[in-house]
Design a protein around this motif. Structure first.
Motif, short mmCIF file in Angstrom:
data_model
loop_
_atom_site.label_atom_id
_atom_site.label_comp_id
_atom_site.label_asym_id
_atom_site.label_seq_id
_atom_site.Cartn_x
_atom_site.Cartn_y
_atom_site.Cartn_z
N THR A 101 -3.89 8.16 8.87
CA THR A 101 -2.87 8.37 10.09
C THR A 101 -2.24 7.13 10.42
O THR A 101 -2.65 6.12 10.59
CB THR A 101 -3.71 8.88 11.49
N ALA A 102 -0.93 7.20 11.05
CA ALA A 102 -0.23 5.94 11.11
C ALA A 102 -0.03 5.69 12.72
O ALA A 102 0.47 4.82 13.20
CB ALA A 102 1.32 6.35 10.69
N CYS A 103 -1.00 6.36 13.58
CA CYS A 103 -0.71 6.45 14.76
C CYS A 103 -1.13 5.09 15.44
O CYS A 103 -0.74 4.66 16.62
CB CYS A 103 -1.60 7.27 15.52
N ASN A 104 -2.10 4.30 14.76
CA ASN A 104 -2.39 3.03 15.07
C ASN A 104 -1.98 1.64 14.54
O ASN A 104 -2.42 0.84 14.40
CB ASN A 104 -3.86 2.82 14.99
N SER A 105 -0.85 2.07 13.71
CA SER A 105 0.05 1.02 13.01
C SER A 105 1.28 0.91 13.14
O SER A 105 2.43 1.47 12.44
CB SER A 105 -0.32 1.31 11.30
N PRO A 106 1.80 0.33 14.38
CA PRO A 106 3.06 0.28 14.79
C PRO A 106 3.92 -0.47 13.75
O PRO A 106 3.38 -1.72 13.36
CB PRO A 106 3.12 -0.51 16.08
N PRO A 107 5.23 -0.34 13.75
CA PRO A 107 6.23 0.78 14.41
C PRO A 107 5.41 1.91 13.54
O PRO A 107 5.40 2.27 12.49
CB PRO A 107 7.51 0.50 13.90
N VAL A 108 5.10 3.04 14.46
CA VAL A 108 4.43 4.52 14.06
C VAL A 108 5.44 4.99 13.21
O VAL A 108 6.46 5.45 13.53
CB VAL A 108 3.93 5.09 15.25
N ALA A 109 4.97 5.31 11.83
CA ALA A 109 5.74 5.80 10.79
C ALA A 109 5.68 7.59 10.94
O ALA A 109 4.80 7.97 11.96
CB ALA A 109 5.30 5.66 9.23
N THR A 110 6.72 8.26 10.96
CA THR A 110 6.69 9.64 11.07
C THR A 110 5.65 10.09 9.81
O THR A 110 5.46 9.10 8.80
CB THR A 110 8.04 10.37 10.71
N SER A 111 5.43 11.31 10.04
CA SER A 111 4.56 12.03 8.93
C SER A 111 5.25 12.06 7.47
O SER A 111 4.59 11.60 6.30
CB SER A 111 4.07 13.30 9.31
N SER A 112 6.33 12.40 7.50
CA SER A 112 7.51 12.54 6.17
C SER A 112 7.53 11.05 5.65
O SER A 112 7.44 10.55 4.27
CB SER A 112 8.67 12.96 6.54
N LEU A 113 7.70 9.91 6.45
CA LEU A 113 7.81 8.52 6.12
C LEU A 113 6.48 8.08 5.48
O LEU A 113 6.19 7.33 4.47
CB LEU A 113 8.11 7.69 7.07
N LEU A 114 5.17 8.49 6.19
CA LEU A 114 4.00 8.27 5.78
C LEU A 114 3.64 8.69 4.30
O LEU A 114 3.27 7.91 3.38
CB LEU A 114 3.01 8.56 6.97
N VAL A 115 3.96 10.11 4.29
CA VAL A 115 3.54 10.72 2.78
C VAL A 115 4.47 10.16 1.88
O VAL A 115 4.14 9.82 0.75
CB VAL A 115 3.92 12.34 2.96
N TYR A 116 5.77 9.89 2.08
CA TYR A 116 6.86 9.12 1.13
C TYR A 116 6.13 7.60 0.63
O TYR A 116 6.06 7.43 -0.56
CB TYR A 116 7.99 9.01 1.46
N GLU A 117 5.77 6.93 1.58
CA GLU A 117 5.04 5.95 1.34
C GLU A 117 3.76 5.97 0.42
O GLU A 117 3.48 5.19 -0.45
CB GLU A 117 4.71 4.81 2.59
N ILE A 118 2.93 6.86 0.62
CA ILE A 118 1.83 7.19 -0.06
C ILE A 118 2.13 7.56 -1.60
O ILE A 118 1.53 7.07 -2.42
CB ILE A 118 1.00 8.21 0.79
N CYS A 119 3.09 8.51 -1.44
CA CYS A 119 3.22 9.14 -2.86
C CYS A 119 4.20 8.45 -3.81
O CYS A 119 4.19 8.66 -4.90
CB CYS A 119 3.76 10.54 -2.51
N ARG A 120 5.17 7.67 -3.22
CA ARG A 120 6.13 7.07 -4.07
C ARG A 120 5.56 5.93 -5.06
O ARG A 120 6.16 5.77 -6.19
CB ARG A 120 7.11 6.36 -3.36
N THR A 121 4.42 5.68 -5.01
CA THR A 121 3.87 4.73 -6.02
C THR A 121 3.15 5.62 -7.29
O THR A 121 2.69 4.97 -8.01
CB THR A 121 2.86 3.62 -5.44
N LEU A 122 2.81 6.94 -6.76
CA LEU A 122 2.01 7.76 -7.83
C LEU A 122 2.98 8.19 -9.01
O LEU A 122 2.38 8.64 -9.93
CB LEU A 122 1.41 8.94 -7.00
N HIS A 123 4.13 8.29 -8.82
CA HIS A 123 5.09 8.91 -10.00
C HIS A 123 6.23 8.14 -9.60
O HIS A 123 6.74 8.20 -8.74
CB HIS A 123 5.05 10.24 -10.17
#
Length: 449
Positions: free
Chosen positions: A166-188
Protein backbone atom coordinates in the motif's frame (compact mmCIF):
# COMPACT_ATOMS: atom_id res chain seq x y z
CA UNK A 1 -4.47 60.77 -3.59
CA UNK A 2 -7.96 59.79 -2.52
CA UNK A 3 -9.30 60.78 0.90
CA UNK A 4 -9.59 57.14 1.91
CA UNK A 5 -5.95 56.47 1.12
CA UNK A 6 -4.72 59.71 2.71
CA UNK A 7 -6.59 59.01 5.90
CA UNK A 8 -5.11 55.57 6.13
CA UNK A 9 -1.55 56.74 5.70
CA UNK A 10 -1.88 59.57 8.18
CA UNK A 11 -3.36 57.44 10.94
CA UNK A 12 -0.39 55.15 11.09
CA UNK A 13 -2.73 52.32 11.96
CA UNK A 14 -1.60 49.03 10.40
CA UNK A 15 -3.96 47.47 7.87
CA UNK A 16 -6.31 44.89 9.31
CA UNK A 17 -6.58 43.05 6.00
CA UNK A 18 -5.82 39.41 6.62
CA UNK A 19 -2.93 37.99 4.62
CA UNK A 20 -3.76 35.17 2.26
CA UNK A 21 -2.64 31.79 3.57
CA UNK A 22 0.31 30.17 1.91
CA UNK A 23 -0.84 27.64 -0.72
CA UNK A 24 -0.12 24.00 0.02
CA UNK A 25 3.06 22.60 -1.58
CA UNK A 26 2.88 20.94 -4.97
CA UNK A 27 1.68 17.37 -4.54
CA UNK A 28 4.96 15.78 -5.60
CA UNK A 29 6.81 17.91 -3.04
CA UNK A 30 4.92 16.41 -0.10
CA UNK A 31 7.66 15.46 2.40
CA UNK A 32 8.66 11.82 2.08
CA UNK A 33 9.63 9.45 4.86
CA UNK A 34 12.59 7.09 5.06
CA UNK A 35 12.56 3.33 4.69
CA UNK A 36 14.31 1.03 7.13
CA UNK A 37 17.60 1.34 5.22
CA UNK A 38 17.47 5.14 5.11
CA UNK A 39 16.28 5.47 1.51
CA UNK A 40 13.12 7.35 0.57
CA UNK A 41 10.10 5.11 1.09
CA UNK A 42 8.26 5.55 -2.19
CA UNK A 43 5.87 4.54 -3.65
CA UNK A 44 5.49 1.99 -0.80
CA UNK A 45 7.72 0.24 1.75
CA UNK A 46 10.46 -1.62 -0.07
CA UNK A 47 9.75 -4.98 1.55
CA UNK A 48 6.12 -4.76 0.39
CA UNK A 49 7.14 -3.87 -3.17
CA UNK A 50 9.66 -6.70 -3.34
CA UNK A 51 7.12 -9.21 -2.06
CA UNK A 52 4.53 -7.96 -4.56
CA UNK A 53 7.00 -8.51 -7.39
CA UNK A 54 7.70 -12.03 -6.15
CA UNK A 55 3.99 -12.86 -6.15
CA UNK A 56 3.46 -11.46 -9.65
CA UNK A 57 6.39 -13.48 -10.99
CA UNK A 58 5.10 -16.60 -9.24
CA UNK A 59 1.66 -16.10 -10.75
CA UNK A 60 3.08 -15.55 -14.23
CA UNK A 61 5.05 -18.78 -14.05
CA UNK A 62 2.43 -20.89 -12.34
CA UNK A 63 0.34 -21.90 -15.37
CA UNK A 64 -2.63 -21.40 -13.02
CA UNK A 65 -5.73 -19.24 -13.02
CA UNK A 66 -5.14 -15.64 -11.98
CA UNK A 67 -7.98 -13.34 -10.95
CA UNK A 68 -7.74 -9.54 -11.03
CA UNK A 69 -10.27 -7.45 -9.04
CA UNK A 70 -9.77 -3.84 -10.15
CA UNK A 71 -11.82 -0.95 -8.83
CA UNK A 72 -14.34 0.64 -11.16
CA UNK A 73 -12.72 4.03 -11.82
CA UNK A 74 -9.95 5.21 -14.14
CA UNK A 75 -7.26 4.56 -11.54
CA UNK A 76 -8.40 1.08 -10.58
CA UNK A 77 -9.11 -0.08 -14.13
CA UNK A 78 -5.81 1.32 -15.44
CA UNK A 79 -3.94 -0.38 -12.60
CA UNK A 80 -5.66 -3.68 -13.39
CA UNK A 81 -4.87 -3.30 -17.08
CA UNK A 82 -1.19 -2.66 -16.32
CA UNK A 83 -1.07 -5.82 -14.20
CA UNK A 84 -2.81 -7.82 -16.94
CA UNK A 85 -0.34 -6.57 -19.59
CA UNK A 86 2.56 -7.46 -17.30
CA UNK A 87 1.34 -11.02 -16.75
CA UNK A 88 0.92 -11.46 -20.52
CA UNK A 89 4.42 -10.10 -21.18
CA UNK A 90 5.79 -12.50 -18.58
CA UNK A 91 4.28 -15.42 -20.49
CA UNK A 92 1.03 -16.26 -18.69
CA UNK A 93 -1.58 -17.50 -21.17
CA UNK A 94 -4.39 -15.04 -21.80
CA UNK A 95 -7.09 -17.62 -21.08
CA UNK A 96 -5.69 -18.04 -17.56
CA UNK A 97 -6.18 -14.35 -16.70
CA UNK A 98 -9.66 -13.47 -15.49
CA UNK A 99 -11.18 -10.23 -14.26
CA UNK A 100 -13.92 -9.97 -11.66
CA UNK A 101 -15.80 -6.66 -11.65
CA UNK A 102 -17.86 -6.11 -8.52
CA UNK A 103 -21.59 -5.53 -8.77
CA UNK A 104 -23.09 -2.16 -7.90
CA UNK A 105 -22.89 -1.48 -4.17
CA UNK A 106 -20.84 -4.57 -3.29
CA UNK A 107 -17.32 -4.95 -1.93
CA UNK A 108 -14.79 -7.80 -1.97
CA UNK A 109 -16.31 -9.30 1.19
CA UNK A 110 -19.91 -9.42 -0.08
CA UNK A 111 -21.00 -13.05 -0.04
CA UNK A 112 -22.24 -12.95 -3.63
CA UNK A 113 -18.83 -11.70 -4.79
CA UNK A 114 -16.89 -14.25 -2.74
CA UNK A 115 -19.03 -17.05 -4.21
CA UNK A 116 -18.54 -15.80 -7.76
CA UNK A 117 -14.76 -15.65 -7.25
CA UNK A 118 -14.71 -19.10 -5.68
CA UNK A 119 -16.36 -20.64 -8.72
CA UNK A 120 -13.34 -19.68 -10.83
CA UNK A 121 -11.00 -21.49 -8.43
CA UNK A 122 -8.12 -19.03 -8.94
CA UNK A 123 -4.70 -19.80 -7.53
CA UNK A 124 -3.81 -16.10 -7.34
CA UNK A 125 -6.09 -13.14 -6.59
CA UNK A 126 -4.99 -9.53 -7.03
CA UNK A 127 -7.27 -6.95 -5.40
CA UNK A 128 -6.44 -3.58 -6.94
CA UNK A 129 -7.55 -0.14 -5.69
CA UNK A 130 -10.63 -1.50 -3.92
CA UNK A 131 -9.99 0.27 -0.62
CA UNK A 132 -8.51 -1.76 2.21
CA UNK A 133 -10.79 -3.28 4.83
CA UNK A 134 -10.64 -6.20 7.27
CA UNK A 135 -12.61 -9.36 6.58
CA UNK A 136 -12.48 -13.10 5.92
CA UNK A 137 -10.21 -14.69 3.29
CA UNK A 138 -11.00 -13.53 -0.24
CA UNK A 139 -12.31 -17.03 -1.02
CA UNK A 140 -12.75 -20.17 1.04
CA UNK A 141 -10.12 -22.14 -0.87
CA UNK A 142 -6.35 -22.26 -1.15
CA UNK A 143 -5.03 -19.19 -2.94
CA UNK A 144 -2.42 -16.46 -2.77
CA UNK A 145 -3.99 -13.04 -2.30
CA UNK A 146 -2.34 -9.67 -2.80
CA UNK A 147 -4.01 -6.32 -2.07
CA UNK A 148 -2.53 -3.42 -4.05
CA UNK A 149 -3.91 -0.13 -2.80
CA UNK A 150 -3.34 3.48 -1.78
CA UNK A 151 -6.39 4.30 0.32
CA UNK A 152 -6.10 5.07 4.02
CA UNK A 153 -5.57 1.82 5.95
CA UNK A 154 -4.34 0.53 9.27
CA UNK A 155 -2.14 -2.60 9.48
CA UNK A 156 -5.25 -4.73 10.15
CA UNK A 157 -7.39 -3.37 7.31
CA UNK A 158 -6.86 -6.30 4.94
CA UNK A 159 -8.59 -9.63 4.18
CA UNK A 160 -7.45 -12.50 6.37
CA UNK A 161 -4.45 -14.30 4.89
CA UNK A 162 -3.87 -11.76 2.11
CA UNK A 163 -0.57 -9.96 1.66
CA UNK A 164 -0.52 -6.30 0.73
CA UNK A 165 1.42 -3.43 -0.75
CA UNK A 166 0.00 0.00 0.00
CA UNK A 167 1.11 3.52 -0.83
CA UNK A 168 -1.01 5.20 1.84
CA UNK A 169 1.89 5.76 4.25
CA UNK A 170 4.52 6.76 1.69
CA UNK A 171 3.95 10.41 0.70
CA UNK A 172 3.47 11.81 -1.83
CA UNK A 173 0.84 9.06 -1.97
CA UNK A 174 0.92 7.32 -5.35
CA UNK A 175 -2.27 6.28 -7.09
CA UNK A 176 -2.89 2.56 -7.49
CA UNK A 177 -2.07 2.73 -11.20
CA UNK A 178 1.21 4.50 -10.45
CA UNK A 179 2.00 1.98 -7.72
CA UNK A 180 1.34 -0.98 -10.02
CA UNK A 181 3.38 0.67 -12.79
CA UNK A 182 6.35 1.18 -10.46
CA UNK A 183 6.10 -2.43 -9.27
CA UNK A 184 5.77 -3.95 -12.74
CA UNK A 185 8.05 -1.91 -14.97
CA UNK A 186 11.15 -3.63 -13.61
CA UNK A 187 9.68 -7.09 -14.30
CA UNK A 188 9.77 -6.87 -18.11
CA UNK A 189 11.44 -4.47 -20.51
CA UNK A 190 8.24 -3.71 -22.46
CA UNK A 191 6.02 -2.76 -19.52
CA UNK A 192 7.05 0.91 -19.62
CA UNK A 193 6.45 1.36 -23.36
CA UNK A 194 3.11 -0.46 -23.34
CA UNK A 195 1.69 0.81 -20.06
CA UNK A 196 3.03 4.34 -19.56
CA UNK A 197 -0.17 5.91 -20.92
CA UNK A 198 -2.30 3.74 -18.64
CA UNK A 199 -0.28 5.00 -15.68
CA UNK A 200 -0.94 8.62 -16.69
CA UNK A 201 -4.65 8.00 -17.26
CA UNK A 202 -5.08 6.36 -13.86
CA UNK A 203 -3.04 8.96 -12.01
CA UNK A 204 -4.80 11.91 -13.64
CA UNK A 205 -8.08 10.20 -12.83
CA UNK A 206 -7.33 10.39 -9.09
CA UNK A 207 -5.01 13.37 -8.72
CA UNK A 208 -6.21 15.63 -11.54
CA UNK A 209 -4.47 16.68 -14.72
CA UNK A 210 -2.35 19.44 -13.19
CA UNK A 211 -0.14 17.00 -11.29
CA UNK A 212 3.55 17.46 -12.06
CA UNK A 213 5.45 14.38 -13.18
CA UNK A 214 8.57 15.28 -11.26
CA UNK A 215 10.61 13.33 -8.70
CA UNK A 216 9.72 11.04 -7.04
CA UNK A 217 7.16 10.47 -9.81
CA UNK A 218 8.55 8.95 -13.02
CA UNK A 219 9.35 11.26 -15.93
CA UNK A 220 6.38 11.12 -18.32
CA UNK A 221 7.41 13.98 -20.64
CA UNK A 222 7.92 11.62 -23.58
CA UNK A 223 4.56 9.97 -22.92
CA UNK A 224 2.78 13.34 -22.85
CA UNK A 225 4.46 14.35 -26.08
CA UNK A 226 3.72 11.07 -27.84
CA UNK A 227 0.02 10.83 -26.98
CA UNK A 228 -0.71 14.48 -25.97
CA UNK A 229 -2.04 15.52 -22.61
CA UNK A 230 -5.39 16.45 -24.15
CA UNK A 231 -5.94 12.92 -25.43
CA UNK A 232 -4.91 11.29 -22.15
CA UNK A 233 -7.26 13.50 -20.13
CA UNK A 234 -10.10 12.79 -22.55
CA UNK A 235 -9.56 9.08 -21.92
CA UNK A 236 -9.96 9.69 -18.16
CA UNK A 237 -13.35 11.26 -18.71
CA UNK A 238 -14.57 8.45 -20.95
CA UNK A 239 -13.29 5.60 -18.79
CA UNK A 240 -14.92 7.07 -15.69
CA UNK A 241 -18.32 7.44 -17.35
CA UNK A 242 -19.71 3.84 -17.57
CA UNK A 243 -19.48 3.10 -13.84
CA UNK A 244 -21.41 6.28 -13.10
CA UNK A 245 -24.40 5.28 -15.25
CA UNK A 246 -27.49 3.68 -13.76
CA UNK A 247 -26.49 0.44 -15.56
CA UNK A 248 -23.08 0.45 -13.80
CA UNK A 249 -21.44 -0.74 -17.01
CA UNK A 250 -17.87 -1.11 -15.76
CA UNK A 251 -17.20 -3.90 -18.26
CA UNK A 252 -17.26 -1.43 -21.16
CA UNK A 253 -14.49 0.65 -19.62
CA UNK A 254 -12.38 -2.41 -18.77
CA UNK A 255 -12.71 -3.83 -22.28
CA UNK A 256 -11.82 -0.48 -23.85
CA UNK A 257 -8.60 -0.18 -21.84
CA UNK A 258 -7.56 -3.79 -22.39
CA UNK A 259 -8.28 -3.76 -26.14
CA UNK A 260 -6.54 -0.46 -26.87
CA UNK A 261 -2.89 -0.34 -27.85
CA UNK A 262 -2.89 3.46 -27.63
CA UNK A 263 -5.19 6.00 -25.96
CA UNK A 264 -6.66 7.44 -29.16
CA UNK A 265 -8.49 4.15 -29.72
CA UNK A 266 -10.45 4.67 -26.49
CA UNK A 267 -11.78 8.02 -27.69
CA UNK A 268 -13.93 6.48 -30.43
CA UNK A 269 -15.55 3.79 -28.30
CA UNK A 270 -19.31 4.31 -28.77
CA UNK A 271 -20.27 2.67 -25.50
CA UNK A 272 -18.07 5.06 -23.57
CA UNK A 273 -19.28 8.10 -25.51
CA UNK A 274 -22.92 7.23 -24.85
CA UNK A 275 -22.19 6.67 -21.17
CA UNK A 276 -20.53 10.07 -20.83
CA UNK A 277 -23.50 11.82 -22.44
CA UNK A 278 -25.87 10.10 -20.01
CA UNK A 279 -23.78 11.03 -16.99
CA UNK A 280 -23.38 14.67 -18.06
CA UNK A 281 -27.13 15.03 -18.35
CA UNK A 282 -27.68 13.54 -14.90
CA UNK A 283 -25.02 15.76 -13.30
CA UNK A 284 -26.73 18.80 -14.77
CA UNK A 285 -30.10 17.64 -13.43
CA UNK A 286 -28.81 17.15 -9.87
CA UNK A 287 -26.13 19.77 -9.45
CA UNK A 288 -28.50 22.69 -8.72
CA UNK A 289 -29.72 21.16 -5.45
CA UNK A 290 -29.23 23.79 -2.72
CA UNK A 291 -27.06 22.89 0.29
CA UNK A 292 -27.77 22.91 3.99
CA UNK A 293 -25.00 23.47 6.49
CA UNK A 294 -23.97 21.85 9.75
CA UNK A 295 -24.56 24.14 12.71
CA UNK A 296 -20.82 24.76 13.08
CA UNK A 297 -20.60 25.80 9.42
CA UNK A 298 -17.88 23.26 8.67
CA UNK A 299 -19.89 20.96 6.37
CA UNK A 300 -22.10 21.81 3.39
CA UNK A 301 -24.55 18.98 2.70
CA UNK A 302 -26.19 18.46 -0.69
CA UNK A 303 -28.89 15.77 -0.88
CA UNK A 304 -29.72 14.32 -4.30
CA UNK A 305 -31.66 11.33 -5.63
CA UNK A 306 -30.16 9.56 -8.64
CA UNK A 307 -29.55 6.00 -9.79
CA UNK A 308 -26.31 7.24 -11.34
CA UNK A 309 -23.07 7.68 -9.43
CA UNK A 310 -22.89 11.43 -9.83
CA UNK A 311 -22.41 12.34 -6.16
CA UNK A 312 -18.57 12.39 -6.36
CA UNK A 313 -18.66 14.66 -9.43
CA UNK A 314 -21.04 17.12 -7.78
CA UNK A 315 -18.99 17.10 -4.56
CA UNK A 316 -15.86 17.97 -6.51
CA UNK A 317 -17.66 20.76 -8.37
CA UNK A 318 -19.08 22.46 -5.31
CA UNK A 319 -15.86 22.05 -3.33
CA UNK A 320 -14.34 24.46 -5.81
CA UNK A 321 -17.11 27.06 -5.59
CA UNK A 322 -18.48 27.34 -2.04
CA UNK A 323 -16.39 29.27 0.42
CA UNK A 324 -16.54 30.83 3.88
CA UNK A 325 -14.32 31.19 6.92
CA UNK A 326 -15.92 28.15 8.54
CA UNK A 327 -16.48 25.79 5.61
CA UNK A 328 -14.17 22.77 5.40
CA UNK A 329 -16.06 19.90 3.76
CA UNK A 330 -18.60 19.48 0.97
CA UNK A 331 -20.74 16.34 1.39
CA UNK A 332 -23.07 15.10 -1.37
CA UNK A 333 -25.51 12.37 -0.29
CA UNK A 334 -27.26 10.28 -2.95
CA UNK A 335 -30.43 8.62 -1.67
CA UNK A 336 -31.33 6.97 -4.98
CA UNK A 337 -28.20 5.00 -5.84
CA UNK A 338 -28.91 1.89 -3.72
CA UNK A 339 -32.29 0.95 -2.20
CA UNK A 340 -32.43 1.61 1.54
CA UNK A 341 -28.95 3.09 1.67
CA UNK A 342 -27.25 6.44 1.28
CA UNK A 343 -24.09 6.75 -0.79
CA UNK A 344 -22.14 9.90 -0.04
CA UNK A 345 -18.97 11.59 -1.21
CA UNK A 346 -16.96 14.28 0.57
CA UNK A 347 -14.34 16.69 -0.68
CA UNK A 348 -12.29 19.36 1.09
CA UNK A 349 -13.53 22.82 0.09
CA UNK A 350 -10.96 24.70 -1.93
CA UNK A 351 -11.11 27.61 0.51
CA UNK A 352 -9.95 25.26 3.30
CA UNK A 353 -7.12 23.43 1.54
CA UNK A 354 -4.36 25.70 2.78
CA UNK A 355 -5.53 25.86 6.39
CA UNK A 356 -3.54 24.50 9.29
CA UNK A 357 -4.07 21.99 10.64
CA UNK A 358 -5.07 20.37 7.37
CA UNK A 359 -8.65 19.17 7.03
CA UNK A 360 -8.99 15.42 7.60
CA UNK A 361 -12.40 14.32 6.32
CA UNK A 362 -12.20 10.82 7.80
CA UNK A 363 -11.42 12.09 11.29
CA UNK A 364 -14.04 14.84 11.02
CA UNK A 365 -16.80 12.40 10.04
CA UNK A 366 -15.81 10.00 12.80
CA UNK A 367 -15.80 12.80 15.37
CA UNK A 368 -19.39 13.74 14.48
CA UNK A 369 -20.40 10.06 14.74
CA UNK A 370 -18.60 9.64 18.07
CA UNK A 371 -20.56 12.19 20.08
CA UNK A 372 -21.76 10.71 23.41
CA UNK A 373 -25.04 8.81 23.56
CA UNK A 374 -26.75 6.53 26.05
CA UNK A 375 -28.22 3.00 25.98
CA UNK A 376 -27.36 2.30 22.32
CA UNK A 377 -24.52 0.82 20.33
CA UNK A 378 -22.39 3.83 19.38
CA UNK A 379 -23.32 5.33 16.01
CA UNK A 380 -19.77 4.97 14.74
CA UNK A 381 -20.01 1.19 15.16
CA UNK A 382 -23.48 1.03 13.64
CA UNK A 383 -22.30 2.95 10.56
CA UNK A 384 -19.99 0.02 9.78
CA UNK A 385 -16.82 -0.49 7.74
CA UNK A 386 -18.21 1.35 4.69
CA UNK A 387 -18.35 4.67 6.54
CA UNK A 388 -15.64 7.33 6.10
CA UNK A 389 -13.51 5.34 3.71
CA UNK A 390 -11.02 6.49 1.08
CA UNK A 391 -8.63 9.39 1.61
CA UNK A 392 -8.36 12.09 4.24
CA UNK A 393 -9.20 14.74 1.61
CA UNK A 394 -11.61 12.70 -0.56
CA UNK A 395 -13.70 10.36 1.53
CA UNK A 396 -17.21 8.95 1.52
CA UNK A 397 -19.25 5.92 2.40
CA UNK A 398 -22.32 3.73 2.05
CA UNK A 399 -24.61 3.59 5.08
CA UNK A 400 -28.16 2.67 6.05
CA UNK A 401 -30.72 5.46 5.76
CA UNK A 402 -31.51 5.49 9.49
CA UNK A 403 -27.87 5.83 10.52
CA UNK A 404 -27.27 8.57 7.95
CA UNK A 405 -30.23 10.57 9.25
CA UNK A 406 -28.84 10.20 12.76
CA UNK A 407 -25.49 11.48 11.57
CA UNK A 408 -27.22 14.52 10.05
CA UNK A 409 -28.93 15.16 13.39
CA UNK A 410 -25.60 14.90 15.18
CA UNK A 411 -24.17 17.49 12.80
CA UNK A 412 -27.32 19.60 13.22
CA UNK A 413 -27.57 20.05 9.48
CA UNK A 414 -29.99 22.84 8.64
CA UNK A 415 -29.97 24.28 12.15
CA UNK A 416 -29.49 28.04 11.93
CA UNK A 417 -26.46 29.64 13.49
CA UNK A 418 -26.61 32.65 15.76
CA UNK A 419 -27.78 35.57 13.55
CA UNK A 420 -24.88 37.60 14.83
CA UNK A 421 -22.32 35.13 13.46
CA UNK A 422 -21.15 36.61 10.19
CA UNK A 423 -19.06 33.59 9.23
CA UNK A 424 -22.08 31.51 8.22
CA UNK A 425 -21.49 30.01 4.79
CA UNK A 426 -25.17 30.54 3.97
CA UNK A 427 -24.27 34.19 3.55
CA UNK A 428 -21.52 33.47 1.03
CA UNK A 429 -23.23 34.38 -2.24
CA UNK A 430 -20.09 34.25 -4.31
CA UNK A 431 -20.54 34.15 -8.07
CA UNK A 432 -19.80 30.76 -9.58
CA UNK A 433 -17.55 32.41 -12.10
CA UNK A 434 -16.09 35.88 -11.64
CA UNK A 435 -17.23 36.71 -15.16
CA UNK A 436 -20.83 35.84 -14.38
CA UNK A 437 -23.37 38.01 -12.60
CA UNK A 438 -25.44 35.16 -11.17
CA UNK A 439 -24.94 34.22 -7.53
CA UNK A 440 -24.84 30.82 -5.91
CA UNK A 441 -28.33 31.19 -4.53
CA UNK A 442 -29.79 32.15 -7.90
CA UNK A 443 -27.92 29.18 -9.39
CA UNK A 444 -29.50 26.81 -6.87
CA UNK A 445 -32.88 28.11 -8.02
CA UNK A 446 -32.30 26.82 -11.56
CA UNK A 447 -33.45 23.30 -10.83
CA UNK A 448 -34.76 20.93 -13.45
CA UNK A 449 -38.29 19.65 -13.05
Amino acid sequence: MSKRRASSSQSGTPSTKRAKPEPPPEYHLTPSIKDEDGTVQWPAPRREIERAREIILEAAGSNSKVLILPDKDADGLSAGAILRHTLLLLGLAEDLIHVHLLSKGNNVHSEAEREAMLQLRPAYIFVVDQGSRPGPPLIDADHTGLVIDHHHATPTDFPKGAEHVTACNSPPVATSSLLVYEICRTLHGDVASKCDWLCVVGTHGDLGNTIKWESPFPDMKATMKRYTKKTLNAVVSLVNAPRRTSRFDVRSAWDALCDATEPAQVLVDKRLLNARAEVNAEVERCTHTPPKFSVDGRVAVFRINSQAQVHPVIATRWAGHLQSKSLEIVLVANEGYLPGRVNFSCRVARCARAREPQVNIIESLKSYASLPEAARLPLLERLGHDFARGHVQASGGIVEVGEFEELMRRMQVGVKKDPGDKTSPTKAKKAIDSAQSNTLMSYFGKRDS
